[in-house]
Motif scaffolding. Structure first.
Motif, PDB file in Angstrom:
ATOM      1  N   UNK A 202       0.821  -1.284  -0.006  1.00 54.99           N
ATOM      2  CA  UNK A 202       0.127  -0.007  -0.014  1.00 54.99           C
ATOM      3  C   UNK A 202       0.814   1.192  -0.030  1.00 54.99           C
ATOM      4  N   UNK A 203       0.163   2.206  -0.669  1.00 54.16           N
ATOM      5  CA  UNK A 203       0.974   3.601  -0.796  1.00 54.16           C
ATOM      6  C   UNK A 203       0.346   4.679  -0.240  1.00 54.16           C
ATOM      7  N   UNK A 204      -0.808   4.557   0.181  1.00 57.21           N
ATOM      8  CA  UNK A 204      -1.549   5.602   0.765  1.00 57.21           C
ATOM      9  C   UNK A 204      -3.117   5.004   1.343  1.00 57.21           C
ATOM     10  N   UNK A 205      -3.546   5.664   2.625  1.00 61.08           N
ATOM     11  CA  UNK A 205      -4.610   5.368   3.093  1.00 61.08           C
ATOM     12  C   UNK A 205      -5.912   6.137   2.659  1.00 61.08           C
ATOM     13  N   UNK A 206      -6.983   6.037   2.392  1.00 59.18           N
ATOM     14  CA  UNK A 206      -8.263   6.717   1.999  1.00 59.18           C
ATOM     15  C   UNK A 206      -9.264   6.621   3.056  1.00 59.18           C
ATOM     16  N   UNK A 207      -9.798   7.676   3.676  1.00 63.68           N
ATOM     17  CA  UNK A 207     -10.976   7.430   4.635  1.00 63.68           C
ATOM     18  C   UNK A 207     -12.224   7.752   3.871  1.00 63.68           C
ATOM     19  N   UNK A 208     -13.532   7.360   4.245  1.00 66.65           N
ATOM     20  CA  UNK A 208     -14.595   7.534   3.611  1.00 66.65           C
ATOM     21  C   UNK A 208     -15.338   8.639   4.332  1.00 66.65           C
TER      22      UNK A 208
END
Length: 210
Positions: A68-74
């Motif tokens: 993984x390169x990045x985390x996205x929150x909804x």
């Protein structure tokens, strides 16, 4: 050995983040009547539980999606959990709005994603999966690859299972409907006779009237 699903279900019930009212149903924002309500945002008010969620989501991401390169929150429910996890893993963080901002840059994704990045989406709760998968679509439209989604809880509706399958998104959750109901019966929060009502609702939640 106790499973993560059972442990987290017990923790949610303890802080009353989950409410089961088979005889006095709630009305969801969608208009659906439901004997079941889950508010994972309550976990943010309990430091020990907040850390538990952060560590377990972080562990699952490290184990299942090590590239993984990045985390996205909804937005909005998963913004704090996503940011906490990104901080734990020392990764970039963005969040995805339900619709573009109506002023300024009119962003749908807040933060910076570069095309080609591998992203894991963090969500607090999965019901139909609609809003969660809109976030996935926005990230893909940004030229990034969604490796998967980690959510705190899922109702496990058939419509959501099918939607995630069609969107080709791997979903992993900390706990789920079955684990919560089983634990609720074990601790005496609901009666065994209530389970039939809950199961009937879950079969067709859109048309259930209690």
């Amino acid at each position: 050995m106790e499973t993560l699903e059972k442990i987290f279900a017990a923790k949610l019930l303890k802080v009353k983040a989950i409410k089961l009212q088979p005889t006095n149903p709630f009305t969801w924002a969608s208009g659906w009547k439901s004997p079941f309500y889950c508010d994972n945002r309550k976990t943010l008010s309990y430091p020990e539980l907040r850390n538990f969620v952060k560590i377990e989501i972080g562990r699952l991401i490290s184990e299942r999606f090590p590239d993984v390169d990045a985390i996205a929150g909804v937005a909005t429910g998963a913004i704090p959990q996503g940011a906490l996890v990104a901080d734990l893993l020392n990764l970039p963080f963005v969040y995805v709005r339900s619709k573009p901002k109506d002023h300024g840059l009119e962003n749908l994704i807040e933060g910076e994603l570069r095309p080609g990045m591998k992203v894991v989406v963090v969500e607090d709760l999965i019901s139909t999966g609609g809003s969660s998968l809109k976030a996935v679509e926005a990230i893909r439209n940004n030229g990034c690859e969604v490796r998967g989604m980690i959510a705190a809880y899922t109702y496990g509706f058939d419509v959501a299972t099918q939607a995630f399958k069609e969107a080709n998104v791997k979903l992993i959750t900390l706990t789920n409907y079955e684990a919560v109901v089983k634990e609720a019966v074990r601790i005496g929060y609901i009666d065994v006779s209530d389970v039939e009502v809950l199961n009937e609702w879950r079969k067709d939640p859109a048309h259930w009237n209690g």
